[in-house]
Design a protein around this motif. Structure first.
Motif, short mmCIF file in Angstrom:
data_model
loop_
_atom_site.label_atom_id
_atom_site.label_comp_id
_atom_site.label_asym_id
_atom_site.label_seq_id
_atom_site.Cartn_x
_atom_site.Cartn_y
_atom_site.Cartn_z
N ASP A 76 -8.94 -12.04 -18.23
CA ASP A 76 -9.89 -12.72 -19.38
C ASP A 76 -10.91 -11.81 -19.85
N GLU A 77 -11.42 -10.91 -19.11
CA GLU A 77 -12.74 -10.04 -19.52
C GLU A 77 -12.13 -8.98 -20.42
N GLY A 78 -10.99 -8.90 -20.69
CA GLY A 78 -10.40 -7.76 -21.32
C GLY A 78 -10.01 -6.59 -20.83
N HIS A 79 -9.77 -6.60 -19.56
CA HIS A 79 -9.23 -5.46 -18.60
C HIS A 79 -7.31 -5.67 -18.82
N ASP A 80 -6.95 -4.31 -18.78
CA ASP A 80 -5.60 -4.25 -19.05
C ASP A 80 -5.11 -3.76 -17.41
N VAL A 81 -4.75 -5.10 -16.97
CA VAL A 81 -4.57 -5.07 -15.60
C VAL A 81 -2.78 -5.28 -15.35
N LYS A 82 -2.41 -4.42 -14.57
CA LYS A 82 -0.66 -4.13 -14.28
C LYS A 82 -0.67 -4.43 -12.83
N VAL A 83 0.18 -5.08 -12.23
CA VAL A 83 0.35 -5.40 -10.77
C VAL A 83 1.65 -4.96 -10.40
N LEU A 84 2.03 -4.17 -9.50
CA LEU A 84 3.11 -3.63 -9.07
C LEU A 84 3.37 -3.96 -7.59
N PHE A 85 4.41 -4.91 -7.21
CA PHE A 85 4.75 -5.41 -6.12
C PHE A 85 5.83 -4.60 -5.39
N LEU A 86 5.65 -3.64 -4.30
CA LEU A 86 6.74 -2.83 -3.52
C LEU A 86 7.26 -3.71 -2.69
N THR A 87 8.55 -3.52 -2.53
CA THR A 87 9.22 -4.48 -1.32
C THR A 87 10.47 -3.56 -1.11
N ALA A 88 11.10 -3.95 0.03
CA ALA A 88 12.32 -3.14 0.42
C ALA A 88 13.17 -4.14 1.41
N LYS A 89 14.35 -3.80 1.43
CA LYS A 89 15.13 -4.68 2.61
C LYS A 89 14.82 -4.52 4.08
N THR A 90 14.89 -5.52 4.72
CA THR A 90 14.19 -5.31 6.15
C THR A 90 14.70 -4.28 6.95
N GLU A 91 16.11 -3.95 6.78
CA GLU A 91 16.90 -2.61 7.42
C GLU A 91 16.38 -1.40 6.88
N SER A 92 15.90 -1.27 5.65
CA SER A 92 15.27 -0.19 5.09
C SER A 92 13.91 0.02 5.64
N LEU A 93 13.31 -0.82 5.77
CA LEU A 93 11.90 -0.94 6.47
C LEU A 93 12.13 -0.31 7.97
N ILE A 94 12.80 -0.90 8.56
CA ILE A 94 12.95 -0.78 10.01
C ILE A 94 13.22 0.63 10.10
N THR A 95 14.26 1.44 9.51
CA THR A 95 14.63 2.58 9.45
C THR A 95 13.38 3.58 8.99
N ARG A 96 12.54 3.21 8.23
CA ARG A 96 11.30 3.99 7.80
C ARG A 96 10.34 4.22 8.73
N PHE A 97 10.13 3.13 9.53
CA PHE A 97 9.09 3.16 10.34
C PHE A 97 9.41 3.71 11.72
N SER A 98 10.95 3.59 11.90
CA SER A 98 11.56 4.55 13.18
C SER A 98 11.45 5.84 12.88
N GLU A 99 11.50 6.24 11.57
CA GLU A 99 11.67 7.80 11.15
C GLU A 99 10.27 8.35 11.29
#
Length: 287
Positions: A76-99
């Motif tokens: 409303d104040e005139g700023h150009d705001v973009k929101v990016l929401f990153l997600t992934a399937k649960t099995e992919s997240l588990i693999t990444r935390f494991s690695e």
């Protein structure tokens, strides 16, 4: 000021995205408590800064509830705001935390129904975080990073932040059903009913972007019919999505392997809509 807000699920690539924005000349802040967002914007304005990128996640859970209102106020104040929401399937997240052998940010917080001192499992942390972030997911453009390399994610984010200030960006995405439907899809079309070039050994090495496969699919009546149906559906409902104040509409086209039919259909749709819309193109399974 142009503000890119990166948020989402831990392990989905927020650090990669923030680094990509820093390379693009953005002033970047990681893990900012949401209640400080407007103060940071004011400070950067006073310093003469134009581009700001901020990462917000579940570590600031106590102040997440007020984030949607702050974003609306900034717009409303005139700023150009973009929101990016990153997600992934649960099995992919588990693999990444494991690695990476890193613990989940919520792993040291006791669950409300178990009492202090009981550490939740990784899967429990992921599901708990999804619940905490669910109110934020609907205000941004969702990117499913399952199976994506860091280089591909950086390229996708670069494409998104470079979009013009148009009412809506139309994003066409090919994918393979054998890897599951992308979490970021708004509309999903299944083209596995079409003739499959994979079963022609001379066409198998090519993709839907190559002339031999294009020539083969161009001659199939059902391909042209389904392509027209999808095109007409998107054209009919696109004005409604624009009126819904969306920034992006992701149309996902899937086949078995994500190499031939879905790639061809996405390329043809993008070619058609580029004449009148801002279009982005993704192929999840192609390098």
């Amino acid at each position: 000021m142009r503000l890119i807000l990166i948020t989402g699920i831990s392990g989905s690539g927020k650090s990669v995205g923030l680094n990509a924005l820093e390379d693009a000349g953005y002033f970047c802040v990681d893990n900012l408590p949401p209640k400080l967002l407007r103060h940071l914007v004011e400070t950067r304005q006073e310093e003469g800064g134009d581009n700001l990128a901020v990462a917000v996640d579940a570590r600031s859970a106590a102040s997440l509830a007020g984030l949607p209102a702050d974003i609306r106020a900034l717009k409303d104040e005139g700023h150009d705001v973009k929101v990016l929401f990153l997600t992934a399937k649960t099995e992919s997240l588990i693999t990444r935390f494991s690695e990476t052998r890193r613990s989940h940010p919520l792993s040291h917080r006791a669950q409300p129904d178990t009492g202090v001192g009981e550490q939740p499992t990784l899967t429990e942390c992921i599901f708990r975080e999804r619940e905490m972030m669910s109110t934020i997911e609907g205000i941004g453009h969702v990117i499913d990073t399952s199976g994506l390399s860091a280089n591909k994610l950086r390229a996708w984010i670069k494409d998104l932040v470079e979009t013009d200030r148009t009412p809506l960006t139309l994003l066409f995405e090919s994918f393979a059903f054998k890897f599951g439907v992308p979490l970021d899809a708004d509309l999903v079309f299944d083209v596995r009913v079409l003739p499959n070039p994979y079963y022609d050994t001379t066409l198998r090495p090519f993709t839907g972007r190559d002339e031999p496969v294009i020539a083969f699919l161009d001659t199939q009546a059902h391909v042209a019919e389904l392509l027209a149906d999808i095109r007409n559906f998107v054209e009919k409902w696109l004005p409604a999505f624009k009126n819904d104040n969306r920034s992006y509409l992701t149309v996902a086209i899937g086949c078995t392997g994500g190499q031939h039919r879905s790639v061809y259909m996405v390329e043809q749709l993008a070619k058609h809509f580029r004449a009148s819309e801002r279009v982005l193109l993704r192929h999840r399974e192609l390098n």
